[in-house]
Design a protein around this motif. Structure first.
Motif, mmCIF file in Angstrom:
data_model
loop_
_atom_site.group_PDB
_atom_site.id
_atom_site.type_symbol
_atom_site.label_atom_id
_atom_site.label_comp_id
_atom_site.label_asym_id
_atom_site.label_seq_id
_atom_site.Cartn_x
_atom_site.Cartn_y
_atom_site.Cartn_z
ATOM 1 N N ARG A 51 0.824 -1.213 0.000
ATOM 2 C CA ARG A 51 0.000 0.000 0.000
ATOM 3 C C ARG A 51 0.858 1.264 0.000
ATOM 4 N NH1 ARG A 51 -3.593 -3.265 3.154
ATOM 5 N NH2 ARG A 51 -2.587 -2.636 5.096
ATOM 6 N N GLN A 55 0.653 4.058 -2.894
ATOM 7 C CA GLN A 55 0.376 5.461 -2.584
ATOM 8 C C GLN A 55 1.349 6.395 -3.298
ATOM 9 O OE1 GLN A 55 0.460 5.659 1.702
ATOM 10 N NE2 GLN A 55 -1.434 4.475 1.927
ATOM 11 N N GLU A 67 -4.689 -2.103 10.253
ATOM 12 C CA GLU A 67 -5.748 -2.590 11.121
ATOM 13 C C GLU A 67 -6.219 -3.942 10.606
ATOM 14 O OE1 GLU A 67 -8.522 0.569 12.956
ATOM 15 O OE2 GLU A 67 -8.123 1.269 10.916
ATOM 16 N N ASP A 79 -8.961 -7.248 6.220
ATOM 17 C CA ASP A 79 -8.243 -5.982 6.281
ATOM 18 C C ASP A 79 -8.592 -5.044 5.133
ATOM 19 O OD1 ASP A 79 -6.987 -7.221 4.169
ATOM 20 O OD2 ASP A 79 -4.947 -7.036 4.967
ATOM 21 N N ASP A 80 -9.602 -5.402 4.330
ATOM 22 C CA ASP A 80 -10.026 -4.486 3.271
ATOM 23 C C ASP A 80 -10.839 -3.348 3.878
ATOM 24 O OD1 ASP A 80 -13.203 -5.227 2.639
ATOM 25 O OD2 ASP A 80 -12.041 -6.874 3.497
ATOM 26 N N ALA A 81 -10.882 -2.232 3.184
ATOM 27 C CA ALA A 81 -11.491 -1.013 3.717
ATOM 28 C C ALA A 81 -12.960 -1.205 4.080
ATOM 29 C CB ALA A 81 -11.337 0.128 2.713
ATOM 30 N N ASP A 82 -13.722 -1.883 3.217
ATOM 31 C CA ASP A 82 -15.151 -2.058 3.484
ATOM 32 C C ASP A 82 -15.384 -2.894 4.743
ATOM 33 O OD1 ASP A 82 -15.781 -0.566 1.272
ATOM 34 O OD2 ASP A 82 -16.191 -2.299 -0.033
ATOM 35 N N LEU A 128 -13.279 -3.375 7.290
ATOM 36 C CA LEU A 128 -12.817 -2.650 8.468
ATOM 37 C C LEU A 128 -13.822 -1.585 8.887
ATOM 38 C CD1 LEU A 128 -9.005 -2.280 7.722
ATOM 39 C CD2 LEU A 128 -10.077 -3.737 9.449
ATOM 40 N N THR A 129 -14.428 -0.926 7.897
ATOM 41 C CA THR A 129 -15.459 0.075 8.211
ATOM 42 C C THR A 129 -16.646 -0.577 8.895
ATOM 43 O OG1 THR A 129 -14.803 1.501 6.367
ATOM 44 C CG2 THR A 129 -17.038 1.770 7.226
ATOM 45 N N GLU A 134 -15.715 -1.586 12.428
ATOM 46 C CA GLU A 134 -15.583 -0.386 13.256
ATOM 47 C C GLU A 134 -16.962 0.120 13.680
ATOM 48 O OE1 GLU A 134 -13.783 2.533 15.449
ATOM 49 O OE2 GLU A 134 -12.837 0.840 14.436
#
Length: 274
Positions: A19, A23, A224, A238-241, A243-244, A247
């Motif tokens: 990542r 970036q 995370e 650990d993918d963004a969706d 983890l959201t 959370e």
């Protein structure tokens, strides 16, 4: 090229480096050319299939513009830890559990939802033994496995020092694991663990946590992870969706739970009536 067992722990660290590269909008080929290694080396590092040396890590972090010294130091420590045997090496453990213990060791903080059981880092020896003995006729390994796992849980409590927050369903205290004496001892132990942010969620209301236990880990490298354990293995997200979603679930459960003071009062009352 020497390769290492591909565990999720190693692959997670590699994904952090991937990542960072993305970036900067750099290809693996471009990075390989800049740091003076083959592109296959970069690929294997990012997929967790080869040991990463600290000098190469430093060069990669320079290439990716990571200047935060605290973060750099933490990542160096993690690379060193990945390459050496750790406290669990003296126990007979399956790879999935070794992987999780390594991830837990790497983590800066853990947040856990426990709907049915006292969290492993807070169990007394007698509670853990009674709990594990209940599966003795189902899970392979028999008494030897029970004794081994009890020893692992007790050792784990001595060496794992990362921040811990636990939301514990009050229903977990309704199951008298080992009987009233063991439960009284277990609740008394919970009351001594002032370093843990322990919240009690009273049973009776529907919420997202009814789907099962999960743990969130936060790492000093900025990563995370959400973990869901089963009898067979532990699944990681650990993918963004994902983890959201986890959370948001953690937020709901924390909001529904009693605060720390009220949770302590609840535990004190439960100990009195057992």
């Amino acid at each position: 090229m020497a390769t290492s067992p591909q565990t999720y722990r190693r692959a997670r660290f590699g994904s952090v480096l991937r990542r960072l590269r993305e970036q900067r909008k750099l290809t693996q080929s471009a990075v390989a050319a800049q740091v003076g290694v083959g592109v296959d080396k970069i690929n294997r590092v990012e997929s967790g299939r080869v040991k990463l040396e600290v000098p190469l890590l430093r060069t990669l972090l320079d290439t990716y513009g990571v200047q935060d010294q605290v973060r750099r130091d933490a990542m160096e420590d993690m690379v060193v830890n990945l390459a050496k045997p750790d406290w669990w090496a003296s126990y007979s453990l399956h790879l999935a559990l070794q992987d999780y213990l390594g991830l837990e060791k790497d983590a800066l903080a853990a947040w856990a939802w426990e709907p049915l059981l006292v969290h492993g880092r807070m169990q007394t020896k007698r509670y853990a033994e009674a709990l594990l003995s209940a599966g003795e006729s189902v899970i392979p390994g028999g008494r030897e496995r029970v004794e081994n796992m009890v020893a692992v849980r007790m050792h784990r409590q001595e060496v794992v020092t990362s921040s811990l927050t636990v939301v514990l369903n009050s229903a977990a205290l309704d199951t008298e694991v080992g009987g009233p004496d063991v439960m009284r001892e277990q609740i008394a132990h919970l009351l001594t663990r002032s370093e843990v942010d322990l919240r009690i969620l009273l049973a009776g209301r529907p919420h997202v946590g009814l789907d099962g236990a999960f743990t969130k880990l936060r790492f000093p490298d900025g990563g995370e992870l959400a973990c869901v354990e089963s009898l067979v293995t532990t699944s990681y997200y650990d993918d963004a969706d994902s983890l959201t979603l986890y959370e948001r679930a953690a937020g709901q459960l924390t909001e529904l739970a009693l605060d720390r003071s009220a949770s302590r009062a609840y535990l004190e009352e439960r100990a009195r009536v057992l």
